[in-house]
Enzyme design. Structure first.
Site: not given
Length: 289
Positions: A68, A107, A122
């Site tokens: 991520c 994250h 995302d």
């Protein structure tokens, strides 16, 4: 480095002149369908480096995926280059063992504002928790997507992302009780605040996740979204998951593969070719598909 290079990498050939929600949805979905979530570098004797030039070359020019911190950093650049009003944020992933959110922002996500409305993008959480399109930043609203129904909940000091999924049908009885199969239909995924975070905010956690004991040092992970679900390779366990929302189930086809099949599987199923030899690993650490 150019947007054209990135869009070629994600097989997006449409117009991106309009900074609207429809365009944002398109480039978001193309990213998750084209670029794998993977941590293979740290199991090939390499490092994931929180440097934009390094990330661009790795993902866009060398056809790799990333975790991520790499993918959403890259996507933040794409959004800014296009001209979107975007802010990067940090989030804390839910830890099922602790039954709480992890203490550190591990994250990376992005917020985008379009015509006065805010959205969370995302492009890299992976497996069944991956959103295919941005989520409107509004509390309590059911936002159905392919993987299930997502919701953002405003809890005052934090926002929480949660998901309600479907029943699982496991085709291979050997994996019916596998720890990789999530037994819960309802899951909290992560929490976040709206405090802007630059790339430097993630430098320490980027190092910790690949040098200290963590999920990412315990398991070699590669997953990619498909038009009907997703694929994943965790150590030597290969999975193909098919979403069947009309039937209220997700079908899991899970099997073990051999060392000799790893390279071919990465090439044919994830379009990944590694420069250095991968050392697959699947040690005990909580992770579900």
């Amino acid at each position: 480095m150019s947007l054209e290079e990135h869009f070629k990498r994600v097989d997006f050939h449409g117009s991106y002149d309009k900074l609207d929600l429809e365009t944002l949805k398109l480039i978001h979905k193309h990213h998750v369908m084209s670029i794998p979530f993977e941590n293979l570098s740290i199991h090939c004797g390499e490092k994931n480096i929180m440097d934009f030039d390094v990330i661009f070359n790795k993902i866009v020019r060398n056809g790799r995926g990333g975790w991520c911190l790499e993918n959403n950093f890259l996507f933040n650049w794409v959004l800014r280059e296009m001209g979107y009003d975007t802010t990067s944020l940090g989030s804390r992933v839910f830890n099922c063992i602790l039954n709480d959110f992890s203490p550190l922002d591990s994250h990376f996500i992005n917020k985008v504002v379009i015509d006065g409305k805010a959205y969370i993008t995302d492009v890299r959480f992976g497996v069944s928790f991956q959103v295919w399109e941005p989520l409107e930043l509004i509390s309590g609203k059911d936002q159905p997507q392919a993987a299930g129904v997502f919701r953002l909940i405003d809890q005052g000091d934090i926002w929480v992302l949660e998901k309600t999924g479907r029943k699982k049908e496991i085709l291979n009885p050997e994996f019916a009780t596998s720890s990789l199969v999530n037994s819960k239909d309802h899951n909290q995924i992560y929490c976040f605040t709206l405090v802007p975070r630059g790339a430097e905010h993630f430098l320490e956690i980027n190092n910790k996740l690949q040098t200290e004991t963590s999920l990412f040092t315990s398991k070699s992970i590669c997953s990619l979204q498909t038009p009907t679900g997703f694929r994943a390779l965790i150590g030597w366990i290969y999975s193909e998951v098919t979403y069947k929302p009309d039937e209220g189930i997700d079908v899991f086809d899970i099997r073990n593969i051999t060392d000799d099949e790893i390279e071919q599987t990465l090439r044919e199923k994830f379009n990944i070719r590694l420069k250095n030899k991968l050392q697959p690993i699947n040690n005990k650490s909580f992770y579900t598909l």
